[in-house]
Design a protein around this motif. Structure first.
Motif, PDB file in Angstrom:
ATOM      1  N   ASN A   1      34.643  62.259  36.953  1.00 16.70           N
ATOM      2  CA  ASN A   1      34.552  63.124  38.120  1.00 16.70           C
ATOM      3  C   ASN A   1      33.648  64.291  37.736  1.00 16.70           C
ATOM      4  O   ASN A   1      34.014  65.103  36.876  1.00 16.70           O
ATOM      5  CB  ASN A   1      35.966  63.630  38.453  1.00 16.70           C
ATOM      6  N   GLY A   2      32.477  64.393  38.326  1.00 15.77           N
ATOM      7  CA  GLY A   2      31.538  65.452  37.967  1.00 15.77           C
ATOM      8  C   GLY A   2      31.453  66.519  39.046  1.00 15.77           C
ATOM      9  O   GLY A   2      31.381  66.203  40.231  1.00 15.77           O
ATOM     10  N   ARG A   3      31.473  67.778  38.643  1.00 16.44           N
ATOM     11  CA  ARG A   3      31.354  68.872  39.592  1.00 16.44           C
ATOM     12  C   ARG A   3      30.259  69.828  39.127  1.00 16.44           C
ATOM     13  O   ARG A   3      29.836  69.813  37.971  1.00 16.44           O
ATOM     14  CB  ARG A   3      32.685  69.624  39.720  1.00 16.44           C
ATOM     15  N   SER A   4      29.808  70.649  40.044  1.00 20.24           N
ATOM     16  CA  SER A   4      28.824  71.686  39.722  1.00 20.24           C
ATOM     17  C   SER A   4      29.538  73.031  39.627  1.00 20.24           C
ATOM     18  O   SER A   4      30.703  73.168  40.025  1.00 20.24           O
ATOM     19  CB  SER A   4      27.732  71.741  40.800  1.00 20.24           C
TER      20      SER A   4
ATOM     21  N   LEU B   1      26.845  62.250  27.508  1.00 22.39           N
ATOM     22  CA  LEU B   1      28.167  62.842  27.690  1.00 22.39           C
ATOM     23  C   LEU B   1      28.298  64.175  26.950  1.00 22.39           C
ATOM     24  O   LEU B   1      29.072  65.042  27.371  1.00 22.39           O
ATOM     25  CB  LEU B   1      29.241  61.862  27.213  1.00 22.39           C
ATOM     26  N   ALA B   2      27.539  64.354  25.872  1.00 20.72           N
ATOM     27  CA  ALA B   2      27.611  65.601  25.114  1.00 20.72           C
ATOM     28  C   ALA B   2      27.152  66.801  25.938  1.00 20.72           C
ATOM     29  O   ALA B   2      27.492  67.945  25.609  1.00 20.72           O
ATOM     30  CB  ALA B   2      26.764  65.483  23.840  1.00 20.72           C
ATOM     31  N   HIS B   3      26.394  66.555  27.013  1.00 19.41           N
ATOM     32  CA  HIS B   3      25.890  67.646  27.854  1.00 19.41           C
ATOM     33  C   HIS B   3      26.833  67.996  29.005  1.00 19.41           C
ATOM     34  O   HIS B   3      26.569  68.943  29.751  1.00 19.41           O
ATOM     35  CB  HIS B   3      24.515  67.283  28.408  1.00 19.41           C
TER      36      HIS B   3
ATOM     37  N   HIS C   1      37.441  67.017  30.233  1.00 17.80           N
ATOM     38  CA  HIS C   1      38.865  66.866  29.935  1.00 17.80           C
ATOM     39  C   HIS C   1      39.432  65.676  30.697  1.00 17.80           C
ATOM     40  O   HIS C   1      38.866  65.226  31.704  1.00 17.80           O
ATOM     41  CB  HIS C   1      39.647  68.137  30.310  1.00 17.80           C
ATOM     42  N   ALA C   2      40.558  65.172  30.179  1.00 16.67           N
ATOM     43  CA  ALA C   2      41.239  64.051  30.845  1.00 16.67           C
ATOM     44  C   ALA C   2      41.833  64.524  32.156  1.00 16.67           C
ATOM     45  O   ALA C   2      42.453  65.589  32.230  1.00 16.67           O
ATOM     46  CB  ALA C   2      42.329  63.494  29.941  1.00 16.67           C
TER      47      ALA C   2
ATOM     48  N   PHE D   1      38.354  61.203  33.988  1.00 24.17           N
ATOM     49  CA  PHE D   1      38.020  62.445  33.319  1.00 24.17           C
ATOM     50  C   PHE D   1      37.244  63.334  34.282  1.00 24.17           C
ATOM     51  O   PHE D   1      36.663  62.851  35.262  1.00 24.17           O
ATOM     52  CB  PHE D   1      37.177  62.166  32.066  1.00 24.17           C
ATOM     53  N   GLU D   2      37.243  64.610  33.995  1.00 22.85           N
ATOM     54  CA  GLU D   2      36.492  65.569  34.793  1.00 22.85           C
ATOM     55  C   GLU D   2      35.609  66.411  33.895  1.00 22.85           C
ATOM     56  O   GLU D   2      35.948  66.648  32.726  1.00 22.85           O
ATOM     57  CB  GLU D   2      37.432  66.496  35.578  1.00 22.85           C
ATOM     58  N   GLY D   3      34.484  66.859  34.453  1.00 21.58           N
ATOM     59  CA  GLY D   3      33.603  67.719  33.687  1.00 21.58           C
ATOM     60  C   GLY D   3      32.617  68.442  34.584  1.00 21.58           C
ATOM     61  O   GLY D   3      32.427  68.082  35.753  1.00 21.58           O
ATOM     62  N   LEU D   4      32.013  69.473  34.015  1.00 21.17           N
ATOM     63  CA  LEU D   4      31.033  70.295  34.724  1.00 21.17           C
ATOM     64  C   LEU D   4      29.626  69.876  34.327  1.00 21.17           C
ATOM     65  O   LEU D   4      29.304  69.800  33.140  1.00 21.17           O
ATOM     66  CB  LEU D   4      31.256  71.775  34.372  1.00 21.17           C
TER      67      LEU D   4
END
Length: 281
Positions: A139-142, A193-195, A200-201, A227-230
């Motif tokens: 799940n990607g967010r800005s 993915l490192a960027h 987080h889960a 998973f979610e991340g910015l």
């Protein structure tokens, strides 16, 4: 489920849609005495003689009656790798359950109920044999609270053209969850993915439902970890494997409209409604 009673903004409604019994009672599929899947009655009769079973180099396979019940089970004894190689080739040749359309030349792990990997098999036969698969989603967010979604390619076997999370993919037989997350994020979105920041889960759920690809002959049992991340503003998703039509960065209100219009894949709906973006209120 009645379409009149279905609430597209209800997480429970989507979870119920992804938790459905098989269309008919299925026979257990066992490997060396441990349940690993299930099949519809008489399905494997078409490739394995029911009377005497089948014996090949390294394994045997037979439909065994249960003396304590009116049911039976299909039992594989011996080398699981050889058994699933045979089954994959036989099912592909007969094209039972649209196996050819689901064939990916990709090996997934065959697991015992305790999670141990006991063999691997071609991805295309897993649904037909009711074997458990694993998948990961991102799940990607800005930074401003918008969400990155992908539109699935029109030639996808499931949910063609629907909107999905930024990334969703299978965990291969040789993958850990982290390895699958990294590989699929690059293949589907062209992102290292490192960027991804603040990764987080997010959660875990299990899908159990008849396989829509083959009309329900197969049965989907899939464990999904999300998973979610910015994504920093400098990152722009770019598909690498031809399985995505486009990406879009959408405000939560726009995603909510997609939910209401039935344009989201069911797994994505569960993930997005289970996150903290306020889509259901």
């Amino acid at each position: 489920m009645s379409t009149h009673s279905f609430d597209p903004l209800s997480l429970h409604a989507w979870q119920s849609r992804l938790s459905q019994p098989p269309r008919c009672p299925r026979l257990p599929l066992l490997l060396n005495g441990q349940a690993i899947g299930s099949v519809e009655p008489h399905l494997l009769d078409q490739i394995v003689p029911v009377e005497n079973g089948l014996t090949q180099d390294g394994f045997s396979m037979q439909c065994c009656p249960d003396p304590a019940a009116s049911a039976a089970s299909w039992q594989i004894t011996g080398d699981g790798a050889r058994a699933f190689t045979f089954l994959a080739q036989a099912l592909y040749t007969a094209n039972l359950g649209f196996v050819r359309q689901q064939w990916r030349n990709e090996a997934l792990a065959v697991r015992h109920p305790d999670g141990r990997q006991v063999a691997s098999a071609e991805r295309g036969i897993f649904r037909l044999l009711g074997m458990t698969t694993q998948a990961v989603h991102l799940n990607g967010r800005s930074a401003d609270g918008r969400l990155w979604l992908q539109q699935r390619a029109l030639n996808k076997a499931t949910d063609p053209g629907l909107w999905d999370t930024l990334m969703g993919g299978m965990v291969a037989a040789t993958d850990t969850l982290t390895q699958a997350l990294k590989r699929e994020t690059w293949e589907e979105a062209g992102i290292d993915l490192a960027h991804v920041q603040a990764l987080h889960a997010g959660g875990h759920f299990v899908v159990r439902r008849p396989n829509p690809v083959d009309g329900g002959v197969g049965y989907v049992v899939e464990h999904i970890d999300w998973f979610e991340g910015l994504l920093p503003d400098t990152l722009q998703p770019a598909n690498q494997d031809g399985e995505v039509i486009q990406f879009a960065l959408l405000a939560p209100a726009h995603v909510r409209t997609l939910l209401l219009e039935g344009q989201l894949a069911a797994e994505a709906a569960c993930i997005l409604l289970g996150s903290h973006f306020g889509l259901n209120g």
